[in-house]
Design a protein around this motif. Structure first.
Motif, PDB file in Angstrom:
ATOM      1  N   THR A  15      22.066 -10.822   5.694  1.00  0.00           N
ATOM      2  CA  THR A  15      22.045  -9.361   5.797  1.00  0.00           C
ATOM      3  C   THR A  15      23.360  -8.846   6.371  1.00  0.00           C
ATOM      4  N   PHE A  16      23.879  -9.496   7.396  1.00  0.00           N
ATOM      5  CA  PHE A  16      25.152  -9.105   8.011  1.00  0.00           C
ATOM      6  C   PHE A  16      26.276  -9.137   6.979  1.00  0.00           C
ATOM      7  N   VAL A  17      26.366 -10.237   6.216  1.00  0.00           N
ATOM      8  CA  VAL A  17      27.429 -10.366   5.216  1.00  0.00           C
ATOM      9  C   VAL A  17      27.315  -9.266   4.172  1.00  0.00           C
ATOM     10  N   LEU A  18      26.113  -9.020   3.689  1.00  0.00           N
ATOM     11  CA  LEU A  18      25.938  -7.989   2.662  1.00  0.00           C
ATOM     12  C   LEU A  18      26.272  -6.603   3.203  1.00  0.00           C
ATOM     13  N   ASP A  19      25.946  -6.332   4.460  1.00  0.00           N
ATOM     14  CA  ASP A  19      26.329  -5.060   5.089  1.00  0.00           C
ATOM     15  C   ASP A  19      27.854  -4.952   5.172  1.00  0.00           C
ATOM     16  N   ARG A  50      24.818 -22.277   4.849  1.00  0.00           N
ATOM     17  CA  ARG A  50      24.849 -22.764   6.228  1.00  0.00           C
ATOM     18  C   ARG A  50      25.497 -21.764   7.190  1.00  0.00           C
ATOM     19  N   ASP A  51      25.103 -20.504   7.040  1.00  0.00           N
ATOM     20  CA  ASP A  51      25.612 -19.422   7.886  1.00  0.00           C
ATOM     21  C   ASP A  51      27.128 -19.300   7.863  1.00  0.00           C
ATOM     22  N   ALA A  52      27.690 -19.463   6.690  1.00  0.00           N
ATOM     23  CA  ALA A  52      29.127 -19.248   6.474  1.00  0.00           C
ATOM     24  C   ALA A  52      29.283 -18.566   5.120  1.00  0.00           C
TER      25      ALA A  52
END
Length: 145
Positions: A15-19, A50-52
């Protein structure tokens, strides 16, 4: 057989990356191999694993990633092969405008790769060199008695 580590990421990171990528335009996501593929303008340009975040690079753009300490994406550490995706440094990931700039560049790399003529490997050429594909068979017709 070794168990492979999952490519899954937390939903919070996704969600953070897409925001952060909202300034790029419409991004379509697709689950792939436990990770998430990112598509812009219909082109696969990045992935979350993997959260990257990893973005597609070319020979021309890879240096900028390496200069920032980015690492190539290697889905399985025990395999020496990596694909043309590099991690996005935290300083870039935390700046939405800068991340959008890097993502647009990755979409451009994907666009150039999609429009480039495909080149067959020498292994493929060697494999098909002796095939009958495209050749006319020398057949004999039986004559009627």
């Amino acid at each position: 057989m070794k168990t492979r580590k999952s490519l899954a990421s937390s939903s919070a990171f996704e969600t953070f990356v897409l925001d952060q990528l909202s300034g790029v335009g419409e991004i379509v996501t697709r689950k792939m191999f436990g990770g998430v593929g990112l598509y812009g303008d219909g082109l696969f340009f990045g992935l979350i694993a993997r959260d990257a975040l990893y973005l597609k690079v070319s020979e021309a753009t890879r240096g900028a990633f390496e200069a920032e300490g980015a690492r190539p994406f290697k889905p399985y550490p025990d395999r020496p092969v990596s694909i043309r995706y590099y991690s996005v440094p935290l300083s870039i990931l935390e700046s939405a405008p800068e991340l959008a700039r890097w993502a647009r560049r990755a979409i451009g790399v994907a666009r150039a790769a999609a429009s480039a003529p495909t080149r067959r490997s020498s292994a493929f050429e060697a494999k098909t060199a002796g095939s009958d594909r495209g050749r006319r068979r020398n057949s004999r017709r039986r004559r009627a008695p």
